[in-house]
Design a protein around this motif. Structure first.
Motif, PDB file in Angstrom:
ATOM      1  N   ARG A   1       1.331  -1.125   0.414  1.00  0.00           N
ATOM      2  CA  ARG A   1       0.047  -0.015  -0.348  1.00  0.00           C
ATOM      3  C   ARG A   1       1.173   1.334   0.647  1.00  0.00           C
ATOM      4  O   ARG A   1       1.607   1.331   1.021  1.00  0.00           O
ATOM      5  CB  ARG A   1      -1.061  -0.392   1.751  1.00  0.00           C
ATOM      6  CG  ARG A   1      -2.036   1.017   1.262  1.00  0.00           C
ATOM      7  CD  ARG A   1      -3.332   0.580   2.577  1.00  0.00           C
ATOM      8  NE  ARG A   1      -1.744   1.218   3.321  1.00  0.00           N
ATOM      9  CZ  ARG A   1      -2.502   1.914   4.261  1.00  0.00           C
ATOM     10  NH1 ARG A   1      -2.635   3.382   3.984  1.00  0.00           N
ATOM     11  NH2 ARG A   1      -1.189   1.373   5.601  1.00  0.00           N
ATOM     12  N   THR A   2       0.391   2.080  -0.477  1.00  0.00           N
ATOM     13  CA  THR A   2       1.325   3.424  -0.959  1.00  0.00           C
ATOM     14  C   THR A   2       0.445   4.353  -1.056  1.00  0.00           C
ATOM     15  O   THR A   2      -0.282   4.054  -1.283  1.00  0.00           O
ATOM     16  CB  THR A   2       2.092   3.501  -2.471  1.00  0.00           C
ATOM     17  OG1 THR A   2       1.271   3.684  -3.249  1.00  0.00           O
ATOM     18  CG2 THR A   2       3.353   2.322  -2.276  1.00  0.00           C
ATOM     19  N   GLU A   3       0.562   5.430  -0.632  1.00  0.00           N
ATOM     20  CA  GLU A   3      -0.150   6.962  -0.598  1.00  0.00           C
ATOM     21  C   GLU A   3       0.586   8.270  -1.074  1.00  0.00           C
ATOM     22  O   GLU A   3       2.610   7.995  -1.811  1.00  0.00           O
ATOM     23  CB  GLU A   3      -0.417   8.002   0.869  1.00  0.00           C
ATOM     24  CG  GLU A   3      -1.086   6.268   2.132  1.00  0.00           C
ATOM     25  CD  GLU A   3      -1.096   6.974   3.159  1.00  0.00           C
ATOM     26  OE1 GLU A   3      -1.709   6.773   4.087  1.00  0.00           O
ATOM     27  OE2 GLU A   3      -0.003   7.947   3.568  1.00  0.00           O
ATOM     28  N   LEU A   4      -0.250   8.557  -2.224  1.00  0.00           N
ATOM     29  CA  LEU A   4       0.867   9.648  -2.681  1.00  0.00           C
ATOM     30  C   LEU A   4       0.945  11.441  -2.128  1.00  0.00           C
ATOM     31  O   LEU A   4      -0.384  11.951  -1.731  1.00  0.00           O
ATOM     32  CB  LEU A   4      -0.467   9.518  -4.148  1.00  0.00           C
ATOM     33  CG  LEU A   4       0.030  10.526  -5.641  1.00  0.00           C
ATOM     34  CD1 LEU A   4       1.218  10.445  -5.596  1.00  0.00           C
ATOM     35  CD2 LEU A   4      -0.937  10.207  -7.052  1.00  0.00           C
ATOM     36  N   TYR A   5       1.694  11.725  -2.367  1.00  0.00           N
ATOM     37  CA  TYR A   5       1.753  12.724  -1.517  1.00  0.00           C
ATOM     38  C   TYR A   5       2.122  14.272  -2.510  1.00  0.00           C
ATOM     39  O   TYR A   5       3.364  14.312  -3.306  1.00  0.00           O
ATOM     40  CB  TYR A   5       2.821  12.916  -0.713  1.00  0.00           C
ATOM     41  CG  TYR A   5       2.529  12.592   0.628  1.00  0.00           C
ATOM     42  CD1 TYR A   5       2.339  12.914   1.578  1.00  0.00           C
ATOM     43  CD2 TYR A   5       1.974  10.941   0.444  1.00  0.00           C
ATOM     44  CE1 TYR A   5       1.980  12.507   3.361  1.00  0.00           C
ATOM     45  CE2 TYR A   5       2.131   9.789   1.877  1.00  0.00           C
ATOM     46  CZ  TYR A   5       1.975  11.843   3.198  1.00  0.00           C
ATOM     47  OH  TYR A   5       1.128  10.887   4.503  1.00  0.00           O
ATOM     48  N   LEU A   6       1.398  14.834  -2.658  1.00  0.00           N
ATOM     49  CA  LEU A   6       1.668  15.703  -4.129  1.00  0.00           C
ATOM     50  C   LEU A   6       0.901  17.474  -3.326  1.00  0.00           C
ATOM     51  O   LEU A   6       0.906  17.541  -2.205  1.00  0.00           O
ATOM     52  CB  LEU A   6       0.395  15.880  -4.570  1.00  0.00           C
ATOM     53  CG  LEU A   6       0.081  15.008  -5.536  1.00  0.00           C
ATOM     54  CD1 LEU A   6      -1.006  14.741  -6.032  1.00  0.00           C
ATOM     55  CD2 LEU A   6       1.124  14.446  -5.983  1.00  0.00           C
ATOM     56  N   ALA A   7       2.540  17.865  -3.387  1.00  0.00           N
ATOM     57  CA  ALA A   7       2.833  19.485  -3.052  1.00  0.00           C
ATOM     58  C   ALA A   7       1.449  20.318  -3.664  1.00  0.00           C
ATOM     59  O   ALA A   7       1.634  21.268  -3.012  1.00  0.00           O
ATOM     60  CB  ALA A   7       4.074  19.898  -3.239  1.00  0.00           C
ATOM     61  N   LEU A   8       1.323  20.248  -4.526  1.00  0.00           N
ATOM     62  CA  LEU A   8      -0.537  20.969  -5.055  1.00  0.00           C
ATOM     63  C   LEU A   8      -1.147  20.220  -5.374  1.00  0.00           C
ATOM     64  O   LEU A   8      -1.105  19.312  -5.501  1.00  0.00           O
ATOM     65  CB  LEU A   8       0.865  21.606  -6.011  1.00  0.00           C
ATOM     66  CG  LEU A   8       1.562  22.907  -5.717  1.00  0.00           C
ATOM     67  CD1 LEU A   8       2.410  23.673  -6.918  1.00  0.00           C
ATOM     68  CD2 LEU A   8       1.189  24.028  -5.744  1.00  0.00           C
ATOM     69  N   PRO A   9      -1.918  20.943  -5.712  1.00  0.00           N
ATOM     70  CA  PRO A   9      -3.825  19.969  -6.699  1.00  0.00           C
ATOM     71  C   PRO A   9      -3.518  19.556  -7.332  1.00  0.00           C
ATOM     72  O   PRO A   9      -2.342  20.077  -8.138  1.00  0.00           O
ATOM     73  CB  PRO A   9      -4.983  21.074  -6.552  1.00  0.00           C
ATOM     74  CG  PRO A   9      -4.116  22.397  -5.680  1.00  0.00           C
ATOM     75  CD  PRO A   9      -2.988  21.915  -5.342  1.00  0.00           C
TER      76      PRO A   9
END
Length: 677
Positions: A556-564
């Protein structure tokens, strides 16, 4: 950690004070930074370039963690500013002086000075750095005013250091969404400003409410280091260490010791009544934990005897009684004192031989038991009024707080004739909708009564309600055994020269990178018996490959985005071409996505932080989010080419360095091999 320098300017009386500042003072601060201390500072020169010098200068004199004052010559401004510092802060004021035959001013002749050579001020940089460290570690006042008046309280920082509204709002949003990693990021960012202590309190309290105790520990330890004799921080740390001791039995001795040390610091000085009651109650709770340990080690049939003889139980009772005596309206300490008294009376009656053997003679034993009975009756009568159980005397609000309702329910268990149905209704009213912490804290005491065979059938009725409510409460997801934080180079843009290549835009380079990442992830999975969580950004290149590989391997992974997602795509994905955009959009549609901020500029409250940008912020956000998972084995997998030249401020090297500082186990993949593909 801010340092403010009070000094003359230019060259005066043969001393070049600009050179002293550059070579000696700033040289010492640079050396401290190299030793791992995050110090920064200057004098009024920077302020004067920005305007409003007086207001900013006075505020910095009052709020800076350390003030260095150069009193080499008779300069009225320096003496005036030094006097302000001595009047406002009890310690961490450091005097320096050029070696000279000129006599010191009379009022400063008894003070200690750091002496430097005006002809070669840089020669004493190491000595000044060490002296500053010693000054920061000192607890004794160095202000003549506070030495003369040891009970004088420093001014309230909150009157001068105002937390920006934008920061408050970010803390509130992070708390309401239970974003543990974001709260840790905000604590880190607040530490760079003069309102750091007020900001850290906001974050730390939010973490405690969320029971994010490891993050709260880091926040309040930062606050403790930043402040002088911070009672607020010490009380919070005492609670945090207690909670962690319950969750981490392997570290219990150290954590309980730290809790007691924090409480000792509080009780050593003059403290308001409420703080004193809280400190005594927390210390009593530590004794309760030690008593519970004794019960855990004893056979069930001997637990009543162990309790009667327990020094920890005796000390717990004494501390709860002392706390209750400080504030008769403080129901928490009083209800615990009443419970301990009722236990003592019941067990002494059940084991008269043991009770008598604890005293020199029967008369003393009888007198002590009679005294305990009378005190319990008086305390019960006082609590009846304090808890608002007598309708004619209840002046409380229509909706009392949940802890008051819990104490009311506890009172019914401890004092006859509390009927089971009445007790059940009281606990249901108090704890319906409560979080697991409130349920667990209440159950702890009730479970003790059951172990000792006391206060039935009320205890049974209460535990039935607690078990029912606990079963209905949302489950707490277990922490992963291992967290894989990934960082890696993006695919090179079309305008990147071949001499500076890091991740060529070729299928061969992509497959080579995929192989490196896949092998690393497979090794980490094979080495872990529990669950694994992956955290990474979404840029074209290493980030996307990491998520895809984890999906293939069932991680399982989570996607971390600086912006929308759309804005992030524009700045960090499209450079790779249509293929990478398609893959990114698939991941964004499948994975849990976290978004740091809504626009590229930093928040207004953060723009004055030097040498800081969105991408550094994103790296720290991912790092703190990985730490906040509570995983025992935090790992950083980095696809990195150390020979590829300098990177941007928030690049892969930045996250590698920060992760090393926080103890992540590094798995560095040499991206230089991609250049041969």
């Amino acid at each position: 950690m801010r340092v403010f320098v009070i000094r003359p300017f230019g060259t005066k009386e043969g001393i070049d004070f600009e050179r002293v500042d550059t070579d000696l003072i700033q040289g010492a601060l640079a050396l401290l930074r190299a030793r791992g201390r995050p110090v920064s500072g200057g004098g009024t020169g920077l302020i004067s370039q920005q305007g409003n010098i007086r207001d900013d200068m006075f505020r910095l004199i009052a709020l800076s963690d350390l003030v260095i004052a150069d009193v080499s010559i008779h300069n009225a401004n320096v003496f005036y500013e030094l006097g302000m510092r001595h009047a406002l802060r009890r310690g961490h004021t450091f005097l320096i002086r050029a070696q000279s035959e000129v006599p010191y001013p009379f009022d400063l002749q008894t003070d200690r000075y750091f002496i430097y050579d005006a002809a070669d001020p840089g020669a004493r940089v190491p000595a000044l750095a060490s002296a500053i460290e010693s000054t920061l570690a000192a607890t004794r006042p160095d202000s003549p005013m506070f030495l003369l008046l040891p009970r004088l309280a420093p001014h309230g920082r909150g009157q001068l250091a105002m937390v920006p509204p934008g920061f408050r709002e970010e803390v509130e949003r992070a708390h309401n969404s239970a974003l543990f990693g974001k709260l840790r990021l905000l604590a880190d960012e607040a530490s760079a400003f003069e309102w750091d202590q007020e900001g850290l309190r906001l974050v730390g309290d939010a973490q405690i409410r969320l029971r994010a105790y490891n993050g709260a520990r880091d926040t309040f330890e930062r606050l403790q280091r930043a402040g002088d004799d911070d009672t607020y921080a010490d009380l919070r740390l005492a609670t945090i260490y207690q909670r962690l001791a319950m969750a981490e039995p392997q570290h219990r001795t150290d954590l309980v010791t730290r809790s007691e040390q924090a409480l000792a610091r509080v009780l050593a000085g003059p403290v308001p009544g409420g703080d004193c009651v809280e400190a005594l109650s927390l210390s009593a709770s530590n004794r309760k934990s030690a008593w519970i340990d004794q019960l855990d080690a004893a056979p069930a049939q001997r637990q009543q005897e162990v309790t009667l003889r327990s020094v920890h139980f005796e000390n717990m009772l004494a501390l709860y009684l002392k706390a209750a005596g400080r504030d008769l309206n403080g129901h928490y300490a009083a209800i615990n004192a009443l419970a301990a008294l009722k236990i003592r009376v019941a067990l002494a009656a059940a084991h008269p031989g043991i009770w008598s053997a604890m005293f020199d003679d029967e008369a003393t034993a009888h007198a002590r038991l009679t005294s305990a009975r009378l005190l319990a009756e008086r305390l019960a009568a006082t609590l009846c009024l304090a808890l608002g159980l007598d309708d004619a005397m209840d002046s409380r609000a229509a909706e009392p707080d949940p802890w008051l309702l819990c104490s009311r329910a506890d009172y019914l268990v401890l004092t006859p004739p509390g009927r089971p149905a009445q007790i059940e209704r009281a606990y249901r009213k108090a704890l319906t909708g409560a979080d697991r912490f409130a349920l667990e804290a209440t159950r702890r005491n009730l479970a003790l009564y059951r172990r000792l065979g006391l206060f039935e059938p009320g205890v049974g009725a209460a535990l039935d309600v607690l078990d029912e409510l606990a079963a209905a409460a949302p489950p707490v997801p277990p922490a992963p055994s291992k967290v894989l934080l990934f960082t890696g180079h993006m695919v090179d843009g079309e305008d990147r020269p071949p001499s500076a290549a890091r991740f060529p835009r070729t299928d061969a380079a992509c497959e080579r990178a995929r192989g490196l990442i896949r092998d690393a992830v497979q090794r980490e999975i094979a080495d872990c018996r529990g669950t694994v969580l992956g955290i990474a950004g979404g840029a074209c290149g290493g980030d996307t490959l990491f998520h895809e590989i984890c999906l293939e391997l069932g991680v399982r992974t989570e996607l971390y985005l600086a912006l929308p997602p759309d804005r992030f795509e524009a700045c960090s994905v499209r450079r790779g071409g249509a293929g990478w955009v398609k893959r990114y959009r698939i991941l964004a549609g499948q994975l849990p996505t976290r978004i740091l901020q809504t626009a590229e500029p930093l928040p207004a409250w953060l723009v004055d932080r030097p040498d800081y940008d969105l991408w550094q912020r994103t790296n720290l956000w991912m790092l703190y989010s990985a730490l906040a998972t509570g995983a025992r084995d935090p790992v950083l997998i980095a696809l990195h080419n150390r020979q590829a030249g300098t990177e941007g401020a928030g690049g892969t090297a930045h996250l590698i360095d920060e992760a090393a500082r926080w103890g992540f186990r590094p798995v560095e993949l040499d991206a230089a091999v991609l250049l041969d593909s």
